[in-house]
Scaffold this motif. Structure first.
Motif, PDB file in Angstrom:
ATOM      1  N   ILE A 252       0.904  -1.272   0.087  1.00 37.00           N
ATOM      2  CA  ILE A 252      -0.101   0.002   0.036  1.00 37.00           C
ATOM      3  C   ILE A 252       0.787   1.120   0.104  1.00 37.00           C
ATOM      4  O   ILE A 252       0.246   2.351  -0.136  1.00 37.00           O
ATOM      5  N   SER A 253       2.281   1.165   0.228  1.00 40.93           N
ATOM      6  CA  SER A 253       2.899   2.278   0.215  1.00 40.93           C
ATOM      7  C   SER A 253       4.476   1.979   0.238  1.00 40.93           C
ATOM      8  O   SER A 253       4.919   0.921   0.972  1.00 40.93           O
ATOM      9  N   ASP A 254       5.202   2.660  -0.245  1.00 42.39           N
ATOM     10  CA  ASP A 254       6.856   2.449  -0.141  1.00 42.39           C
ATOM     11  C   ASP A 254       7.336   3.489   0.885  1.00 42.39           C
ATOM     12  O   ASP A 254       6.525   4.424   1.322  1.00 42.39           O
ATOM     13  N   LEU A 255       8.403   3.017   1.489  1.00 39.84           N
ATOM     14  CA  LEU A 255       8.784   4.024   2.588  1.00 39.84           C
ATOM     15  C   LEU A 255      10.590   4.298   2.414  1.00 39.84           C
ATOM     16  O   LEU A 255      11.147   3.300   1.941  1.00 39.84           O
ATOM     17  N   ASN A 256      10.676   5.470   2.377  1.00 40.30           N
ATOM     18  CA  ASN A 256      12.168   5.883   2.138  1.00 40.30           C
ATOM     19  C   ASN A 256      12.539   7.175   2.800  1.00 40.30           C
ATOM     20  O   ASN A 256      11.488   8.135   2.856  1.00 40.30           O
ATOM     21  N   GLY A 257      13.596   7.233   3.329  1.00 41.93           N
ATOM     22  CA  GLY A 257      13.791   8.528   4.247  1.00 41.93           C
ATOM     23  C   GLY A 257      14.596   7.988   5.685  1.00 41.93           C
ATOM     24  O   GLY A 257      14.888   7.041   5.853  1.00 41.93           O
ATOM     25  N   SER A 258      14.960   9.173   6.676  1.00 34.63           N
ATOM     26  CA  SER A 258      15.570   9.209   7.687  1.00 34.63           C
ATOM     27  C   SER A 258      14.616   8.851   8.753  1.00 34.63           C
ATOM     28  O   SER A 258      13.610   9.411   8.987  1.00 34.63           O
ATOM     29  N   LEU A 259      14.906   7.739   9.576  1.00 33.81           N
ATOM     30  CA  LEU A 259      14.105   7.272  10.591  1.00 33.81           C
ATOM     31  C   LEU A 259      14.325   8.326  11.921  1.00 33.81           C
ATOM     32  O   LEU A 259      13.327   8.403  12.766  1.00 33.81           O
ATOM     33  N   LEU A 260      15.391   8.929  11.997  1.00 35.95           N
ATOM     34  CA  LEU A 260      15.634   9.873  13.080  1.00 35.95           C
ATOM     35  C   LEU A 260      14.576  11.286  12.696  1.00 35.95           C
ATOM     36  O   LEU A 260      14.204  11.756  13.753  1.00 35.95           O
ATOM     37  N   ASP A 261      14.492  11.541  11.566  1.00 36.28           N
ATOM     38  CA  ASP A 261      13.313  12.526  11.223  1.00 36.28           C
ATOM     39  C   ASP A 261      12.068  12.226  11.285  1.00 36.28           C
ATOM     40  O   ASP A 261      11.153  13.001  11.514  1.00 36.28           O
ATOM     41  N   GLY A 262      11.683  10.799  10.844  1.00 40.03           N
ATOM     42  CA  GLY A 262      10.532  10.394  10.674  1.00 40.03           C
ATOM     43  C   GLY A 262      10.268  10.269   9.451  1.00 40.03           C
ATOM     44  O   GLY A 262      10.398  11.237   8.568  1.00 40.03           O
ATOM     45  N   VAL A 263       9.693   9.146   8.962  1.00 42.97           N
ATOM     46  CA  VAL A 263       9.130   8.694   7.695  1.00 42.97           C
ATOM     47  C   VAL A 263       7.644   8.640   7.680  1.00 42.97           C
ATOM     48  O   VAL A 263       7.153   7.696   8.181  1.00 42.97           O
ATOM     49  N   GLU A 281      14.217   5.518  17.890  1.00 42.46           N
ATOM     50  CA  GLU A 281      14.402   6.234  19.063  1.00 42.46           C
ATOM     51  C   GLU A 281      15.549   5.689  19.771  1.00 42.46           C
ATOM     52  O   GLU A 281      15.547   4.165  20.085  1.00 42.46           O
ATOM     53  N   LYS A 282      16.646   6.321  20.130  1.00 44.96           N
ATOM     54  CA  LYS A 282      17.550   5.715  21.093  1.00 44.96           C
ATOM     55  C   LYS A 282      17.082   5.422  22.442  1.00 44.96           C
ATOM     56  O   LYS A 282      16.672   6.502  23.041  1.00 44.96           O
ATOM     57  N   HIS A 288      18.504   1.393  19.026  1.00 45.35           N
ATOM     58  CA  HIS A 288      17.471   2.238  19.008  1.00 45.35           C
ATOM     59  C   HIS A 288      16.065   1.033  18.828  1.00 45.35           C
ATOM     60  O   HIS A 288      16.235   0.065  18.414  1.00 45.35           O
ATOM     61  N   ASP A 289      15.036   1.941  19.079  1.00 46.08           N
ATOM     62  CA  ASP A 289      13.882   1.096  19.122  1.00 46.08           C
ATOM     63  C   ASP A 289      13.386   1.815  17.631  1.00 46.08           C
ATOM     64  O   ASP A 289      13.407   3.070  17.126  1.00 46.08           O
ATOM     65  N   LEU A 312      10.392  -3.374  16.507  1.00 46.50           N
ATOM     66  CA  LEU A 312      11.413  -4.277  17.021  1.00 46.50           C
ATOM     67  C   LEU A 312      12.617  -3.177  17.680  1.00 46.50           C
ATOM     68  O   LEU A 312      12.478  -2.064  17.204  1.00 46.50           O
ATOM     69  N   THR A 313      13.477  -4.011  18.207  1.00 47.75           N
ATOM     70  CA  THR A 313      14.871  -3.269  18.738  1.00 47.75           C
ATOM     71  C   THR A 313      15.844  -3.628  17.874  1.00 47.75           C
ATOM     72  O   THR A 313      16.172  -4.869  17.539  1.00 47.75           O
ATOM     73  N   LEU A 314      16.424  -2.472  17.155  1.00 52.14           N
ATOM     74  CA  LEU A 314      17.529  -2.551  16.553  1.00 52.14           C
ATOM     75  C   LEU A 314      19.074  -2.864  17.117  1.00 52.14           C
ATOM     76  O   LEU A 314      19.115  -2.426  18.265  1.00 52.14           O
ATOM     77  N   PRO A 315      19.837  -3.743  16.324  1.00 55.39           N
ATOM     78  CA  PRO A 315      21.064  -3.956  17.398  1.00 55.39           C
ATOM     79  C   PRO A 315      22.077  -2.739  17.024  1.00 55.39           C
ATOM     80  O   PRO A 315      23.273  -3.255  17.016  1.00 55.39           O
TER      81      PRO A 315
END
Length: 316
Positions: A252-263, A281-282, A288-289, A312-315
Motif C-alpha cells: 500500500i506504500s513505499d517508505l524511504n527516508g531518515s528514521l531519525l527525522d521520521g518517515v 529512537e535511542k 534504537h527502537d 523491533l529493537t535494532l542492534p
C-alpha cells in the motif's frame, strides 16, 4: 514499551532478538546461532545452529579440523525434534566432506555433509544437505552454520547457567542492553540452550556499520513492513503491505527516508487510507527502537490506530 511475562511478550521479545542477531555467512541464508564456551577449556566451544526446521549441534575448537559430538535433528511440529544422524567425530579436512546417511524409518531419507568454505577471505563451516521428508518433499541447500574464527565475535555478555539457582549475568553488564523485563524473557529463552560446564556467548554479528540491516515484521495482525536500514545514517527503504485473506501481501506504500527525522506515509488506496509514521529512537548507548504511529481506515477492518508501537529493537 513495557512487556509482561506472558506468552505473547515472550515470543515477541525472542523473535526480535533472533531477527537482530542471525548469522549470515556463505550464501547469505540466515541461521540462528548460539555459541557456548567451555568453562574448563577456553578454546572449546559448543555450537547450536538452527535453520528452517533443522537443528545442528556440535563441539568445535577453532583451527582443529573436526566436529565432535555432532547431531543433526529435524523439528517436527506437534511432536518435537527427531534425530536424523549423529557422529562422535567428523573430519572437516576431507575434500567436499563425508556424507552422513539419513534414514529414519522408511519415510525420512537423505544425506548431510560438512566442509570448509572461504567467504571473503574468511573460513566458514558449511553444511550441504539433501533430505526427503513426507509431505514436504526434497529439501536441499548449502548453508553456512558458523565461522571458523570466533575471535571476531562481539561479546556483549555471558550467561552463567540460567537454570541454576545461582544464575547471574556478568557483573556490570545488562543482557543485550535490553530493559529488565526483556532480559528476564531472554534468560528464559537461553536456559533452553545452556549446557552444564559452559557459558553462553551473546553475540552480535551485525557489527559492520557499512552493511544494510534487513527487516521483515508483521504487526497488528494484518500489516507487514519489510526493507532495510543503514546502521550509520538510520535511513530506510522498504514497503508497507496489508496481509489479506487468501492473497499475498498487497503493498500500500513505499517508505524511504531518515528514521531519525521520521518517515511519514500518506496512504490513499482502494483498500486503505490514512497515515503511518516510522521513527527510530535511542534508548541505550548502542541501540534504537523502531516505532510506528498508525491511523489507517482499512476496508472490512475499519479504523486501526496505534501510537508509538514498538516494531523491533535494532542492534545499533
Amino acid at each position: 514499551m513495557s512487556l509482561s511475562l506472558g506468552a505473547r511478550s515472550y515470543i515477541q521479545t525472542v523473535s526480535q532478538w533472533v531477527d537482530a542477531h542471525q548469522w549470515k555467512g556463505y550464501g547469505q541464508q540466515p541461521t540462528i546461532l548460539v555459541i557456548q564456551a567451555d568453562t574448563t577449556q577456553p578454546e572449546q566451544y559448543r555450537v547450536q545452529s538452527g535453520f528452517f526446521d533443522f537443528e545442528i549441534s556440535a563441539s568445535y575448537t577453532p583451527g582443529v579440523d573436526q566436529l565432535n559430538d555432532l547431531t543433526v535433528s529435524l523439528n517436527v511440529p506437534s511432536f518435537g525434534p527427531v534425530l536424523l544422524t549423529q557422529q562422535s567425530t567428523y573430519s572437516l579436512s576431507d575434500s567436499g566432506g563425508k556424507n552422513l546417511t539419513i534414514s529414519v524409518g522408511v519415510n525420512i531419507t537423505g544425506n548431510v555433509s560438512f566442509k570448509y568454505v572461504m567467504n571473503s577471505d574468511k573460513k566458514e563451516v558449511v553444511s550441504d544437505y539433501n533430505v526427503n521428508i513426507p509431505y514436504a518433499g526434497e529439501l536441499y541447500n548449502s548453508i553456512s552454520i558458523f565461522p571458523d574464527d570466533f575471535q571476531g565475535i562481539q561479546l556483549i555478555t555471558t550467561v552463567d547457567n540460567p537454570q541454576s539457582s545461582n544464575a547471574k549475568r556478568s557483573e556490570g553488564t545488562s543482557l543485550l542492553n535490553t530493559r529488565d523485563d526483556e532480559s528476564a524473557l531472554l534468560d528464559k529463552f537461553f536456559s533452553d540452550f545452556v549446557t552444564d560446564g559452559y557459558k553462553i556467548l551473546i553475540t552480535s554479528w551485525n557489527s559492520d556499520i557499512s552493511k544494510e540491516y534487513t527487516f521483515d515484521v508483521t504487526f497488528l495482525g494484518i500489516f507487514n513492513v519489510a526493507g532495510s536500514i543503514n546502521p550509520g545514517s538510520l535511513t530506510t527503504s522498504g514497503s508497507l503491505s496489508l496481509k489479506l485473506p487468501f492473497a499475498d501481501n498487497v503493498r500500500i506504500s513505499d517508505l524511504n527516508g531518515s528514521l531519525l527525522d521520521g518517515v511519514t506515509l500518506n496512504i490513499n488506496t482502494a483498500i486503505a487510507s490514512g497515515k503511518a509514521t516510522f521513527t527510530a529512537e535511542k534508548y541505550s548507548s548502542e541501540q534504537h527502537d523502531f516505532y510506528i504511529d498508525i491511523d489507517l481506515n482499512v476496508n472490512l477492518e475499519g479504523m486501526i490506530s496505534s501510537s508509538k508501537l514498538n516494531l523491533l529493537t535494532l542492534p545499533f
